[in-house]
Design a protein around this motif. Structure first.
Motif, PDB file in Angstrom:
ATOM      1  N   LYS A  43      33.324  29.340  39.349  1.00 60.50           N
ATOM      2  CA  LYS A  43      33.599  28.168  38.509  1.00 60.50           C
ATOM      3  C   LYS A  43      35.085  27.936  38.273  1.00 60.50           C
ATOM      4  O   LYS A  43      35.476  26.920  37.729  1.00 60.50           O
ATOM      5  CB  LYS A  43      32.892  28.346  37.153  1.00 60.50           C
ATOM      6  CG  LYS A  43      31.378  28.413  37.275  1.00 60.50           C
ATOM      7  CD  LYS A  43      30.711  28.545  35.923  1.00 60.50           C
ATOM      8  CE  LYS A  43      30.913  29.902  35.301  1.00 60.50           C
ATOM      9  NZ  LYS A  43      30.215  30.997  36.009  1.00 60.50           N
ATOM     10  N   MET A  45      37.181  29.402  36.166  1.00 60.14           N
ATOM     11  CA  MET A  45      37.520  29.321  34.750  1.00 60.14           C
ATOM     12  C   MET A  45      38.948  29.759  34.480  1.00 60.14           C
ATOM     13  O   MET A  45      39.634  29.173  33.642  1.00 60.14           O
ATOM     14  CB  MET A  45      36.559  30.180  33.921  1.00 60.14           C
ATOM     15  CG  MET A  45      35.224  29.518  33.670  1.00 60.14           C
ATOM     16  SD  MET A  45      34.454  30.106  32.160  1.00 60.14           S
ATOM     17  CE  MET A  45      34.689  31.852  32.296  1.00 60.14           C
ATOM     18  N   ARG A  92      27.480  36.559  43.810  1.00 60.05           N
ATOM     19  CA  ARG A  92      27.060  35.178  43.521  1.00 60.05           C
ATOM     20  C   ARG A  92      26.008  34.687  44.516  1.00 60.05           C
ATOM     21  O   ARG A  92      26.101  33.584  45.050  1.00 60.05           O
ATOM     22  CB  ARG A  92      28.263  34.232  43.530  1.00 60.05           C
ATOM     23  CG  ARG A  92      29.352  34.583  42.508  1.00 60.05           C
ATOM     24  CD  ARG A  92      30.406  33.479  42.427  1.00 60.05           C
ATOM     25  NE  ARG A  92      31.491  33.879  41.540  1.00 60.05           N
ATOM     26  CZ  ARG A  92      32.710  34.188  41.933  1.00 60.05           C
ATOM     27  NH1 ARG A  92      33.004  34.135  43.212  1.00 60.05           N
ATOM     28  NH2 ARG A  92      33.638  34.543  41.077  1.00 60.05           N
ATOM     29  N   ARG A 318      27.439  29.497  27.682  1.00 58.04           N
ATOM     30  CA  ARG A 318      26.993  29.453  29.078  1.00 58.04           C
ATOM     31  C   ARG A 318      25.669  30.192  29.269  1.00 58.04           C
ATOM     32  O   ARG A 318      25.352  31.121  28.533  1.00 58.04           O
ATOM     33  CB  ARG A 318      28.072  30.054  30.003  1.00 58.04           C
ATOM     34  CG  ARG A 318      28.325  31.506  29.777  1.00 58.04           C
ATOM     35  CD  ARG A 318      29.652  31.964  30.377  1.00 58.04           C
ATOM     36  NE  ARG A 318      30.035  33.244  29.827  1.00 58.04           N
ATOM     37  CZ  ARG A 318      29.771  34.410  30.386  1.00 58.04           C
ATOM     38  NH1 ARG A 318      29.145  34.461  31.554  1.00 58.04           N
ATOM     39  NH2 ARG A 318      30.133  35.533  29.809  1.00 58.04           N
TER      40      ARG A 318
END
Length: 320
Positions: A43, A45, A92, A318
């Motif tokens: 993502k 972040m 992932r 999240r």
């Protein structure tokens, strides 16, 4: 994260291009692996924290893009090395680098990413930002080793737990905020303020990960992984510190001897839930979130500060 995209969406898109350029190699094997990594990035972040810190502290500039690239290079390198250390075949939901190209190549790929990050800062004379991020790499290694040492004895108390996650998880996020703030302001005091802010967000982030392992939110992943790996997380530490002697002995025996038994692991999860370990961990997570926001709110309300507030809340809310 609508506000985040609105404030730094353009910068994130440009960062993607700059980061891809920063990892290119004339070596065909390395270049192929770099393309594999880029296609499967998360993502992002940490670059978001870099850019928003820069924007709140001053302005986003070329140094901010390099700081974001450096943080992402270091983060990716540590993930590649972690997969080798943990003998993990997936990252992932994709095969890890070591699963596809074996451990020797994976270690060298991690080294390559680290070297690219170092050179990016050195070639541009950004020693202050390099110092900020290098400290994080040192602390991450120390935190990982401390966790491994304590896991063998299962004697982690709450103070040691927070020492581990501050070093192992929060240090890189705090460096992202500190490097971003310094890139935008060239002010060491401002950078230190954002380092403290990022550290508190990083600790809250790790506690959230701890809670996932106890079935908090349906994330499509099996629970009990930390127990299986004998990782002493906050809900379990709280339970052991507050349970009666018989329950404590039972939990320790299962973690030491039956951590691969699904039924036994579920028994530990139930005991942690019943003991209040989940509620306690949530309370500590919210405490660190509130402390982070208190530091952030010392800056005037701007679109960038509102976006950072949204990002902090995302860390807590999240689902994966």
């Amino acid at each position: 994260m609508d506000q985040v995209k609105k404030v730094i969406g353009t910068e994130l898109a440009l960062f993607e291009k700059k980061f891809s350029e920063s990892v290119k190699s004339s070596n065909q094997l390395l270049d192929r692996i770099m393309r594999f990594i880029i296609k499967r990035k998360g993502k992002q972040m940490r670059p978001m924290f870099v850019f928003l810190s820069a924007k709140i502290a001053g302005e986003i500039n070329d140094a901010s893009y390099r700081a974001a690239s450096l943080i992402e290079l270091l983060h990716t390198a540590t993930l590649v090395h972690d997969d080798v250390v943990d003998n993990s075949m997936k990252r992932r939901d994709f095969f890890s680098i070591n699963a596809l190209w074996k451990n020797k190549i994976a270690v060298l790929v991690g080294d390559y990413l680290l070297s690219k990050g170092l050179l990016l800062s050195i070639d541009n004379g950004e020693i202050s930002i390099l110092k900020i991020t290098s400290r994080a790499v040192k602390e991450m290694s120390e935190g990982e080793l401390l966790q491994m040492e304590k896991a063998r004895r299962l004697d982690i108390d709450e103070s040691v737990y927070f020492e581990i996650i501050r070093a192992k998880t929060a240090s890189l996020l705090s460096s992202a905020c500190a490097a971003g703030a310094y890139s935008g302001s060239s002010d060491e005091a401002v950078s230190e303020h954002f380092r403290k802010f990022g550290e508190k967000v990083g600790i809250a982030f790790q506690i959230k990960d701890d809670l996932f392992d106890y079935g908090q939110d349906n994330i499509g992943k099996p629970t009990g992984i930390d127990i299986k790996e004998k990782k002493m997380t906050l809900p379990l530490i709280y339970t052991l510190q507050n349970a009666d002697a018989a329950t404590k002995r039972k939990i320790i025996y299962i973690v030491k001897n039956n951590s691969t038994d699904r039924a036994k692991v579920n028994e530990v999860i139930s005991l942690v839930q019943q003991s209040g370990g989940i509620a306690y961990a949530k309370q500590k997570m919210m405490q660190y979130k509130d402390e982070a926001l208190a530091l952030l709110l010392q800056y005037p309300e701007t679109p960038a500060r509102l976006a950072m507030e949204e990002l902090v809340n995302y860390v807590i809310d999240r689902k994966y």
